[in-house]
Scaffold this active site. Structure first.
Site, PDB file in Angstrom:
ATOM      1  N   HIS A  18     -36.073  79.441 -39.911  1.00 39.85           N
ATOM      2  CA  HIS A  18     -34.815  79.455 -39.148  1.00 39.85           C
ATOM      3  C   HIS A  18     -33.976  78.211 -39.476  1.00 39.85           C
ATOM      4  CE1 HIS A  18     -37.264  81.850 -35.980  1.00 39.85           C
ATOM      5  NE2 HIS A  18     -36.453  82.707 -36.570  1.00 39.85           N
ATOM      6  N   LYS A  42     -39.742  91.315 -26.470  1.00 37.18           N
ATOM      7  CA  LYS A  42     -41.069  90.697 -26.493  1.00 37.18           C
ATOM      8  C   LYS A  42     -41.234  89.756 -25.290  1.00 37.18           C
ATOM      9  CE  LYS A  42     -39.618  90.555 -31.177  1.00 37.18           C
ATOM     10  NZ  LYS A  42     -38.825  89.692 -32.053  1.00 37.18           N
ATOM     11  N   ARG A  91     -36.412  88.332 -44.801  1.00 38.98           N
ATOM     12  CA  ARG A  91     -37.552  87.854 -45.608  1.00 38.98           C
ATOM     13  C   ARG A  91     -38.040  88.894 -46.601  1.00 38.98           C
ATOM     14  NH1 ARG A  91     -40.859  86.621 -40.283  1.00 38.98           N
ATOM     15  NH2 ARG A  91     -39.774  88.594 -39.960  1.00 38.98           N
ATOM     16  N   SER A 129     -42.184  83.795 -36.165  1.00 32.84           N
ATOM     17  CA  SER A 129     -42.519  83.174 -34.881  1.00 32.84           C
ATOM     18  C   SER A 129     -43.842  83.723 -34.350  1.00 32.84           C
ATOM     19  CB  SER A 129     -41.395  83.425 -33.867  1.00 32.84           C
ATOM     20  OG  SER A 129     -40.208  82.814 -34.302  1.00 32.84           O
TER      21      SER A 129
HETATM   22  O1  PNS Z   1     -35.246  86.794 -33.428  1.00 36.94           O
HETATM   23  P1  PNS Z   1     -35.118  88.234 -33.071  1.00 36.94           P
HETATM   24  O2  PNS Z   1     -36.041  88.577 -31.935  1.00 36.94           O
HETATM   25  O3  PNS Z   1     -35.311  89.132 -34.259  1.00 36.94           O
HETATM   26  O4  PNS Z   1     -33.600  88.426 -32.567  1.00 36.94           O
HETATM   27  C1  PNS Z   1     -33.131  89.703 -32.193  1.00 36.94           C
HETATM   28  C2  PNS Z   1     -31.789  89.584 -31.447  1.00 36.94           C
HETATM   29  C3  PNS Z   1     -31.937  88.697 -30.240  1.00 36.94           C
HETATM   30  C4  PNS Z   1     -30.746  88.986 -32.375  1.00 36.94           C
HETATM   31  C5  PNS Z   1     -31.371  91.037 -31.050  1.00 36.94           C
HETATM   32  O5  PNS Z   1     -32.406  91.620 -30.326  1.00 36.94           O
HETATM   33  C6  PNS Z   1     -30.092  91.071 -30.224  1.00 36.94           C
HETATM   34  O6  PNS Z   1     -29.024  90.957 -30.760  1.00 36.94           O
HETATM   35  N1  PNS Z   1     -30.238  91.219 -28.894  1.00 36.94           N
HETATM   36  C7  PNS Z   1     -29.114  91.305 -27.986  1.00 36.94           C
HETATM   37  C8  PNS Z   1     -28.961  92.719 -27.442  1.00 36.94           C
HETATM   38  C9  PNS Z   1     -28.096  93.571 -28.348  1.00 36.94           C
HETATM   39  O7  PNS Z   1     -26.962  93.252 -28.629  1.00 36.94           O
HETATM   40  N2  PNS Z   1     -28.645  94.714 -28.830  1.00 36.94           N
HETATM   41  C10 PNS Z   1     -27.897  95.637 -29.665  1.00 36.94           C
HETATM   42  C11 PNS Z   1     -27.980  95.274 -31.126  1.00 36.94           C
HETATM   43  S1  PNS Z   1     -29.472  95.893 -31.821  1.00 36.94           S
END
Ligand code: PNS
Length: 160
Positions: A18, A42, A91, A129
């Site tokens: 990150h 999660k 990745r 993570s």
């Molecule tokens: O690090 P991560 O867990 O892969 O991040 C995922 C994240 C937080 C970027 C994604 O889950 C997100 O954008 N969550 C906010 C809710 C949302 O907008 N959902 C619709 C898009 S899929």
């Protein structure tokens, strides 16, 4: 806001992968908003405040890196910020499948919103993570995979 990008994620915990994405993105963008998701599918190890604090410590010398928590839809947050660019690291092919779906969902919700993908450097492509959490829980070394601040926080949280 011109030439600002939002880098969203759970960052539970932040990894060196990150950090590398943020540092490289500063060569392309003037300002990066690291948006720490408060809610995730999660179960988190660290609270949103702890995740924000770790990121703030890591990037304390970078004036053009802003760390903020966000909740709700990413597109709503981006609109509130006046930013139309999202940055995500990729990745491998597995990430691509998930990320391309997320990108298309975000564009369906807001056609003005675009996602820029940056390939993770090879030396970080095995790190996630969840892998970090597992290694610490089982007593392995995560040196070189996370910032020392994160390593220390993880050890005090996950080891007896
Ligand atoms: O690090 P991560 O867990 O892969 O991040 C995922 C994240 C937080 C970027 C994604 O889950 C997100 O954008 N969550 C906010 C809710 C949302 O907008 N959902 C619709 C898009 S899929």
């Amino acid at each position: 806001m011109k030439n600002t990008v939002i880098y969203p994620g759970s960052f539970d915990p932040p990894t060196n992968g990150h950090i590398n994405i943020v540092e490289r993105s500063l060569k392309i963008f003037d300002r990066v908003i690291v948006a720490v998701a408060e809610h995730s599918t999660k179960v988190p190890i660290f609270s949103p405040a702890e995740r924000v604090e770790m990121m703030q410590t890591i990037f304390s010398t970078h004036k053009n890196v802003i760390i903020e928590p966000f909740s709700g839809l990413l597109m709503t947050y981006a609109r509130q910020k006046g930013v139309q660019k999202i940055l995500r690291g990729i990745r491998n092919v597995g990430d691509y499948e998930f990320e391309s779906q997320m990108m298309l969902v975000n564009r369906a919700l807001d056609p003005e919103l675009d996602t820029i993908f940056m390939m993770t450097e090879g030396r970080f492509s095995h790190i996630s993570s969840s892998i970090i959490r597992e290694i610490v829980t089982l007593g392995g070394s995560i040196t070189g995979m996370v910032h020392p601040v994160v390593e220390q926080k993880l050890k005090s949280k996950l080891t007896p």
